[in-house]
Design a protein around this motif. Structure first.
Motif, PDB file in Angstrom:
ATOM      1  N   LYS A 279       0.792  -1.229   0.000  1.00  0.00           N
ATOM      2  CA  LYS A 279       0.000   0.000   0.000  1.00  0.00           C
ATOM      3  C   LYS A 279       0.830   1.289   0.000  1.00  0.00           C
ATOM      4  CE  LYS A 279      -3.772  -2.502   0.533  1.00  0.00           C
ATOM      5  NZ  LYS A 279      -4.763  -2.661  -0.553  1.00  0.00           N
ATOM      6  N   ILE A 280       2.081   1.239   0.479  1.00  0.00           N
ATOM      7  CA  ILE A 280       2.885   2.463   0.631  1.00  0.00           C
ATOM      8  C   ILE A 280       4.071   2.393  -0.332  1.00  0.00           C
ATOM      9  CG2 ILE A 280       4.146   3.923   2.247  1.00  0.00           C
ATOM     10  CD1 ILE A 280       2.594   2.562   4.527  1.00  0.00           C
ATOM     11  N   SER A 281       4.075   3.211  -1.340  1.00  0.00           N
ATOM     12  CA  SER A 281       5.092   3.143  -2.393  1.00  0.00           C
ATOM     13  C   SER A 281       6.496   3.414  -1.856  1.00  0.00           C
ATOM     14  CB  SER A 281       4.759   4.121  -3.520  1.00  0.00           C
ATOM     15  OG  SER A 281       4.689   5.446  -3.020  1.00  0.00           O
ATOM     16  N   MET A 282       6.652   4.394  -0.948  1.00  0.00           N
ATOM     17  CA  MET A 282       7.984   4.698  -0.408  1.00  0.00           C
ATOM     18  C   MET A 282       8.531   3.501   0.374  1.00  0.00           C
ATOM     19  SD  MET A 282       9.147   7.801   2.148  1.00  0.00           S
ATOM     20  CE  MET A 282       8.614   9.046   0.958  1.00  0.00           C
ATOM     21  N   ALA A 283       7.676   2.881   1.175  1.00  0.00           N
ATOM     22  CA  ALA A 283       8.109   1.701   1.924  1.00  0.00           C
ATOM     23  C   ALA A 283       8.453   0.560   0.982  1.00  0.00           C
ATOM     24  CB  ALA A 283       7.007   1.278   2.896  1.00  0.00           C
ATOM     25  N   ARG A 284       7.653   0.399  -0.073  1.00  0.00           N
ATOM     26  CA  ARG A 284       7.908  -0.681  -1.028  1.00  0.00           C
ATOM     27  C   ARG A 284       9.251  -0.520  -1.708  1.00  0.00           C
ATOM     28  NH1 ARG A 284       3.450  -0.501  -3.282  1.00  0.00           N
ATOM     29  NH2 ARG A 284       3.869   0.983  -4.965  1.00  0.00           N
TER      30      ARG A 284
END
Length: 319
Positions: free
Chosen positions: A286-291
């Motif tokens: 759900k979180i692009s930065m975390a991915r």
């Protein structure tokens, strides 16, 4: 034999890690070469088993029964392994996350493993001649790397069997699956079919599972009152296996029952671990930065692991 099977699993895992970067799948690159090495290993093992059958029968009266068991490492065996790395991973992610993956992500992942399966020797639907489909939409002629794949009826009529191609997508609407959602259903049902056909635990299955549960630990001689090893790692792995496999299969494999109070700490610890894994997986989805950060971290970890693992690979293969 158990150690040889584990070594084969490590070969498959190495192939997976090396193939992850997109550029490594191109002909001549590392992932492409790794896939062909695994295919070559399969061919060597297959030939060795079949060539030793006659001599083994004379010496030990035990041989590979080709009529009963088929060709070793056959199309069904390889398709089952491919599905274990493809649709089974998707189902595992959804199990951990508690939500469905995006359909496009599932299709992309299945397409990646379909290509790897083709490199490993799994026949694909493209090997059916599109001009050989009858009025009912069934293929009647097969172009395959295995021309002997056919079934003979008692009346001497032969039926050419289409390839399993577990992750296929048909551009011809007369064939199934030809829609995106059908591709996913096809992969899931093919895995279920193979498991129902092959997955009948016996004594060797039980021995293998218990050996894997003890991997990396010294031989356990001390047992608790239930007759199980007192090892923390063994009990933790047993509870985790029961969570993923379900009680019917876990019981069939002879895994210890975890209903007594002695197992409560391990049940709580596995619950906490799965909860953390769920948060981690949902963040990646759900979180692009975390991915992006996770992808960089895991790629570096995989590359480091592969370098260390590969140093001793040739030595292990010669032992």
């Amino acid at each position: 034999m158990v150690l040889a099977m584990i070594e084969t699993c490590q070969d498959q895992s190495s192939d997976k890690k090396e193939c992850l970067p997109a550029s490594s799948l191109r002909p001549g690159s590392n992932g492409w070469s790794a896939a062909l090495r695994v295919r070559h290993l399969h061919a060597r093992v297959r030939r060795s088993i079949l060539s030793q059958s006659a001599s083994s029968m004379r010496e030990t009266k035990i041989a590979w029964d080709k009529a009963k068991l088929g060709v070793p490492i056959n199309q069904e065996d390889m398709a089952g392994t491919l599905l274990a790395f493809s649709i089974n991973v998707i189902e595992g992610i959804e199990f951990i996350a508690g939500t469905d993956m995006a359909q496009n992500d599932q299709l992309d992942y299945l397409a990646l493993w379909r290509y790897l399966g083709w490199l490993l020797g799994i026949d694909t639907i493209e090997q059916i001649s599109t001009s050989s489909i009858d009025d009912d939409g069934k293929a009647v002629l097969l172009k395959t790397s295995n021309p002997a794949r056919s079934y003979s009826y008692p009346n001497n009529k032969s039926l050419h069997l289409p390839p399993i191609d577990p992750c296929c997508f048909n551009t011809d609407s007369r064939l199934w699956p030809s829609k995106p959602d059908e591709v996913i259903v096809h992969a899931e049902t093919t895995l279920d079919s193979i498991l129902n056909h092959l997955l009948h635990p016996d004594e060797s299955s039980k021995a293998l599972v218990h050996h894997v549960l003890r991997m990396g630990r010294p031989a356990e001689t001390e047992q608790d009152k239930d007759g199980q090893p007192k090892s923390f790692v063994y009990k933790f792995r047993t509870v985790m296996c029961r969570r993923f496999l379900g009680c019917p299969l876990a019981d069939a494999l002879g895994l210890a029952k975890t209903s007594s109070y002695n197992w409560l700490p391990f049940i709580i610890m596995t619950w906490i671990l799965l909860f953390i894994m769920r948060l981690y997986t949902l963040a990646a989805m759900k979180i692009s930065m975390a991915r992006n950060r996770m992808l960089r971290f895991h790629r570096k970890t995989f590359e480091k692991f592969y370098r260390v693992w590969n140093k001793g690979h040739n030595k292990r293969m010669c032992e």
